[in-house]
Scaffold this active site. Structure first.
Site, PDB file in Angstrom:
ATOM      1  N   PHE A 146     -19.170 -10.631   7.939  1.00  0.00           N
ATOM      2  CA  PHE A 146     -18.255  -9.733   8.638  1.00  0.00           C
ATOM      3  C   PHE A 146     -19.022  -8.529   9.181  1.00  0.00           C
ATOM      4  O   PHE A 146     -19.840  -7.937   8.470  1.00  0.00           O
ATOM      5  CB  PHE A 146     -17.189  -9.276   7.634  1.00  0.00           C
ATOM      6  CG  PHE A 146     -16.109  -8.414   8.201  1.00  0.00           C
ATOM      7  CD1 PHE A 146     -15.037  -8.977   8.883  1.00  0.00           C
ATOM      8  CD2 PHE A 146     -16.148  -7.038   8.046  1.00  0.00           C
ATOM      9  CE1 PHE A 146     -14.021  -8.177   9.400  1.00  0.00           C
ATOM     10  CE2 PHE A 146     -15.144  -6.233   8.555  1.00  0.00           C
ATOM     11  CZ  PHE A 146     -14.078  -6.810   9.237  1.00  0.00           C
TER      12      PHE A 146
ATOM     13  N   ASN B 202     -12.791  -3.505   0.927  1.00  0.00           N
ATOM     14  CA  ASN B 202     -12.241  -3.834   2.237  1.00  0.00           C
ATOM     15  C   ASN B 202     -12.037  -5.337   2.210  1.00  0.00           C
ATOM     16  O   ASN B 202     -12.887  -6.090   2.659  1.00  0.00           O
ATOM     17  CB  ASN B 202     -13.214  -3.421   3.346  1.00  0.00           C
ATOM     18  CG  ASN B 202     -12.728  -3.884   4.715  1.00  0.00           C
ATOM     19  OD1 ASN B 202     -11.555  -4.201   4.896  1.00  0.00           O
ATOM     20  ND2 ASN B 202     -13.638  -3.942   5.684  1.00  0.00           N
ATOM     21  N   PRO B 203     -10.924  -5.782   1.635  1.00  0.00           N
ATOM     22  CA  PRO B 203     -10.733  -7.219   1.455  1.00  0.00           C
ATOM     23  C   PRO B 203     -10.162  -7.853   2.724  1.00  0.00           C
ATOM     24  O   PRO B 203      -9.807  -7.137   3.662  1.00  0.00           O
ATOM     25  CB  PRO B 203      -9.704  -7.262   0.320  1.00  0.00           C
ATOM     26  CG  PRO B 203      -8.864  -6.050   0.580  1.00  0.00           C
ATOM     27  CD  PRO B 203      -9.771  -5.007   1.186  1.00  0.00           C
TER      28      PRO B 203
HETATM   29  C1  LIG Z   1     -13.282  -7.854   5.525  1.00  0.00           C
HETATM   30  S1  LIG Z   1     -14.787  -8.397   4.789  1.00  0.00           S
HETATM   31  C2  LIG Z   1     -15.484  -6.839   4.314  1.00  0.00           C
HETATM   32  C3  LIG Z   1     -16.975  -6.838   4.127  1.00  0.00           C
HETATM   33  C4  LIG Z   1     -17.577  -5.459   3.866  1.00  0.00           C
HETATM   34  N1  LIG Z   1     -17.114  -4.902   2.602  1.00  0.00           N
HETATM   35  C5  LIG Z   1     -17.252  -4.501   4.993  1.00  0.00           C
HETATM   36  O1  LIG Z   1     -16.397  -3.613   4.799  1.00  0.00           O
HETATM   37  O2  LIG Z   1     -17.823  -4.628   6.077  1.00  0.00           O
HETATM   38  C6  LIG Z   1     -14.218  -9.078   3.247  1.00  0.00           C
HETATM   39  C7  LIG Z   1     -15.307  -9.713   2.404  1.00  0.00           C
HETATM   40  O3  LIG Z   1     -14.745 -10.121   1.159  1.00  0.00           O
HETATM   41  C8  LIG Z   1     -15.228 -11.415   0.825  1.00  0.00           C
HETATM   42  N2  LIG Z   1     -14.208 -12.013  -0.039  1.00  0.00           N
HETATM   43  C9  LIG Z   1     -12.967 -12.429   0.326  1.00  0.00           C
HETATM   44  N3  LIG Z   1     -12.289 -12.877  -0.743  1.00  0.00           N
HETATM   45  C10 LIG Z   1     -13.112 -12.740  -1.804  1.00  0.00           C
HETATM   46  C11 LIG Z   1     -12.980 -12.996  -3.193  1.00  0.00           C
HETATM   47  N4  LIG Z   1     -11.848 -13.486  -3.705  1.00  0.00           N
HETATM   48  N5  LIG Z   1     -14.010 -12.729  -4.012  1.00  0.00           N
HETATM   49  C12 LIG Z   1     -15.173 -12.207  -3.504  1.00  0.00           C
HETATM   50  N6  LIG Z   1     -15.364 -11.940  -2.197  1.00  0.00           N
HETATM   51  C13 LIG Z   1     -14.346 -12.195  -1.353  1.00  0.00           C
HETATM   52  C14 LIG Z   1     -15.417 -12.106   2.154  1.00  0.00           C
HETATM   53  O4  LIG Z   1     -16.299 -13.204   2.050  1.00  0.00           O
HETATM   54  C15 LIG Z   1     -15.952 -10.959   3.003  1.00  0.00           C
HETATM   55  O5  LIG Z   1     -17.339 -10.877   2.927  1.00  0.00           O
END
Ligand SMILES: C[S@@+](CC[C@H](N)C(=O)[O-])C[C@H]1O[C@@H](n2cnc3c(N)ncnc32)[C@H](O)[C@@H]1O
Length: 282
Positions: free
Chosen positions: A84, A189-190
């Protein structure tokens, strides 16, 4: 550079939101100069590969995939397919976390970044709060390759970050091993886009779906963050979670008093839109 005007018109025609800025940033990157020094590039030095970059952007490939770099607070991070691209909205929430950590009377604050992606939030905190220890959780193996690259890149550029960010592979629903009740600040930031919602081509065709979508109302992952943050935080610890602009009220109630939270607050991004919620574990 006369080419900038032509590129700007082409990008505008293709529906790119900030055509002039993107044309300038691609030209600056291609010619290895600051954006402010583009006027100093002589016609004879113009690199025609700029037009390949323009064609990629015209097809709505993200700017940061073309340049390979995303700027986030004081960092430049490597990004590309599989991770992302960090956004300016998230810089505001990260700034709130940094200010909160600065005010804590804790020698080495412990932070958990749930869903770290490129490592943007975790690394910005490590860079700006040198006392902090940051645990970054990421489920996606492809994304983790970028996190690892950026941890090494930051350690080279800012040696005080070396060893301060620990990457934990896995689902953040499982928390962080050994840290229950020991974390000072949880930040995330999910994914928060409702499944089926329309998104621009830069997002839908290039961002990993696991970074974007989260259930019918977009709040599934945020509910998981709420539960996990409740487990990880020590009493008096803080949580910050990003959400979509229309989700402010919904996320406020996820962090309601009856779920064990105090001082729950909505915060806006730089555009004045509801963007993140913070709360304290009493
Ligand atoms: C919207 S991106 C945000 C990435 C970064 N924190 C940023 O703000 O640029 C959400 C991230 O959460 C990860 N992710 C989603 N669900 C997850 C889970 N259940 N456990 C761990 N990581 C997860 C995704 O793979 C992705 O890399």
């Amino acid at each position: 550079m006369a080419e900038i005007a032509i590129a700007t018109a082409r990008l505008a025609e293709a529906g790119v939101e900030s055509p002039r800025a993107d044309a300038e940033l691609m030209a600056a990157h291609r010619h290895g100069v600051a954006r402010s020094a583009l006027n100093l590039v002589a016609d004879a030095d113009f690199d025609p590969r700029f037009w390949d970059d323009v064609a990629r952007r015209e097809s709505r490939e993200p700017l940061q995939h073309i340049t390979g770099i995303a700027y986030f607070r004081y960092l430049d991070l490597e990004v590309g397919p599989g991770v992302f691209v960090p956004r300016p909205e998230t810089e505001v929430m990260t700034g709130w976390a940094i200010e909160t950590l600065d005010k804590l009377d804790v020698a080495e604050p412990v932070v958990a970044d749930l869903g770290t992606g490129s490592g943007a939030i975790a690394l910005a905190i490590a860079q700006e709060v040198p006392r902090a220890r940051v645990h970054a959780v990421e489920a996606d193996p492809l994304a983790r390759q970028w996190t690892e690259r950026n941890i090494a890149r930051c350690a080279a550029a800012a040696p005080h970050t070396a060893g301060r960010v620990e990457l934990h592979p896995g689902d953040f629903a499982d928390g962080v091993p050994g840290l229950d009740g020991a974390v000072d600040l949880v930040i995330s930031n999910p994914p928060y886009i409702p499944v089926g919602a329309g998104v621009p081509p830069e997002v839908g065709e290039y961002e990993p779906p696991a970074a974007l979508y989260s259930g019918a109302d977009g709040l599934d992952a945020i509910r998981v963050v709420q539960r996990v943050a409740g487990r990880l935080l020590r009493p008096g610890g803080w949580v910050a979670v990003e959400h979509g602009a229309p989700q402010g009220a919904g996320v406020y109630w996820v962090f309601a008093e009856e779920n064990g939270w105090a001082q729950t607050r909505n915060h806006c991004d730089l555009a004045g839109l509801d963007r993140f919620v913070t709360a304290m574990r009493p």
